[in-house]
Write an enzyme that holds these catalytic residues in place. Sequence first.
Site, PDB file in Angstrom:
ATOM      1  N   ASN A  52      51.976  50.087  44.195  1.00  0.00           N
ATOM      2  CA  ASN A  52      51.383  48.875  44.764  1.00  0.00           C
ATOM      3  C   ASN A  52      51.836  48.021  45.752  1.00  0.00           C
ATOM      4  OD1 ASN A  52      50.546  45.808  44.814  1.00  0.00           O
ATOM      5  ND2 ASN A  52      49.979  46.068  42.605  1.00  0.00           N
ATOM      6  N   THR A  60      49.983  38.365  37.973  1.00  0.00           N
ATOM      7  CA  THR A  60      49.109  38.432  36.653  1.00  0.00           C
ATOM      8  C   THR A  60      50.084  38.441  35.410  1.00  0.00           C
ATOM      9  OG1 THR A  60      48.210  40.269  38.092  1.00  0.00           O
ATOM     10  CG2 THR A  60      47.298  40.150  35.638  1.00  0.00           C
ATOM     11  N   GLU A  80      42.824  46.682  41.659  1.00  0.00           N
ATOM     12  CA  GLU A  80      42.904  45.995  40.552  1.00  0.00           C
ATOM     13  C   GLU A  80      42.079  44.837  41.209  1.00  0.00           C
ATOM     14  OE1 GLU A  80      47.137  44.680  40.306  1.00  0.00           O
ATOM     15  OE2 GLU A  80      47.550  46.505  39.546  1.00  0.00           O
ATOM     16  N   ARG A 124      42.773  39.823  45.462  1.00  0.00           N
ATOM     17  CA  ARG A 124      42.547  38.706  44.403  1.00  0.00           C
ATOM     18  C   ARG A 124      41.576  37.816  45.007  1.00  0.00           C
ATOM     19  NH1 ARG A 124      47.336  37.683  40.999  1.00  0.00           N
ATOM     20  NH2 ARG A 124      46.508  35.654  40.864  1.00  0.00           N
ATOM     21  N   HIS A 181      52.601  43.203  48.073  1.00  0.00           N
ATOM     22  CA  HIS A 181      53.631  42.549  48.925  1.00  0.00           C
ATOM     23  C   HIS A 181      53.968  42.943  50.221  1.00  0.00           C
ATOM     24  CE1 HIS A 181      53.421  40.261  45.279  1.00  0.00           C
ATOM     25  NE2 HIS A 181      53.809  41.129  44.351  1.00  0.00           N
ATOM     26  N   GLU A 225      45.621  50.034  30.924  1.00  0.00           N
ATOM     27  CA  GLU A 225      47.056  49.901  31.409  1.00  0.00           C
ATOM     28  C   GLU A 225      47.832  48.799  30.590  1.00  0.00           C
ATOM     29  OE1 GLU A 225      47.350  49.481  35.503  1.00  0.00           O
ATOM     30  OE2 GLU A 225      49.447  48.293  35.418  1.00  0.00           O
ATOM     31  N   HIS A 272      53.933  46.697  35.256  1.00  0.00           N
ATOM     32  CA  HIS A 272      54.028  45.130  35.468  1.00  0.00           C
ATOM     33  C   HIS A 272      55.783  44.653  35.274  1.00  0.00           C
ATOM     34  CE1 HIS A 272      53.635  40.777  36.278  1.00  0.00           C
ATOM     35  NE2 HIS A 272      52.429  41.017  36.598  1.00  0.00           N
TER      36      HIS A 272
END
Length: 282
Positions: free
Chosen positions: A11, A105, A74, A49, A14, A155, A209
């Site tokens: 991911n 999340t 996502e 987002r 960031h 997930e 996560h």
Amino acid sequence: MSRSKIRLGVNVDHVATLRNARGVDYPDPVEAALAAERAGASAITVHLREDRRHIQDGDLLRIRGAIKIHLNQEMAPTTEMLEIALEVRPHEVCLVPERRAELTTEGGLDAAGLGDRLAPIIARLGAARIGVSLFVDPEPHQIEAAARLGADFVELHTGTYATLADADLIEWQSGARPALGAAARAEQAKLRAAIRLARSLKLAPNAGHGLNYRNVAPIAALPGLVWLHIGHAIVARAVSVGMRRAVGEMIALVGASRAGGAANAGLAARATARKISGARPR
Ligand code: PXP
């Protein structure tokens, strides 16, 4: 249950967080995605987002055009996001809950309670041949709801496990206690049972996560997982050693835990903790 190779989705949100902090055009999440691909990642994950706090619409399109590996988008289950996904056509969409005030999340999607809202979105994504994953807590009723709704994947939210394990592993490194305490082991067992249930319902189980170099091994060792999606820890590590090495280290760690199963997970975690932090766990 298979102990086949687990795939890593990286991911890169960031990287965009860092860029947006100054309103400039670097670092570029597309470059980071390509570096992760070169290092052997199997997927790139991005969360577009609703508030666009990190990844922007243009980033998603550019990543889609640049990478050859799987793209996992996502998103919140909203009409706006559905239209974007149908245009971008990622390989997979992971539906996640979203609250504006959250840092990240915070919990799984309430697949059991939101069936009426999720069903048409899942149907339209499925008709467009986009794989659908639901990000859920490792609770049987949520996994059963995902299967009823026709998702392809679940997930499993590893956030609770990660928080518990991180606290244990810090003490473990100083020699104060065994690697995982009872609460973290109970959460790991919950994830193991959730993987079994998902498989029995013909859902492919993924997890993610809060996973990092210290706590990932006992999760990677669980049989039956298909994908791990990891972001923050890899991007944070990349600040010190570069994206390629950060991804390579995570792939090696996940592979080692996987090859040996749960018995080797402690050893893999121990070796990595030593290599990465310089600590000398006993
Ligand atoms: N999986 C899902 C569904 C997420 O929402 C996130 C965070 O964007 C991740 C995995 C990655 O979490 P982390 O950044 O803590 O590795």
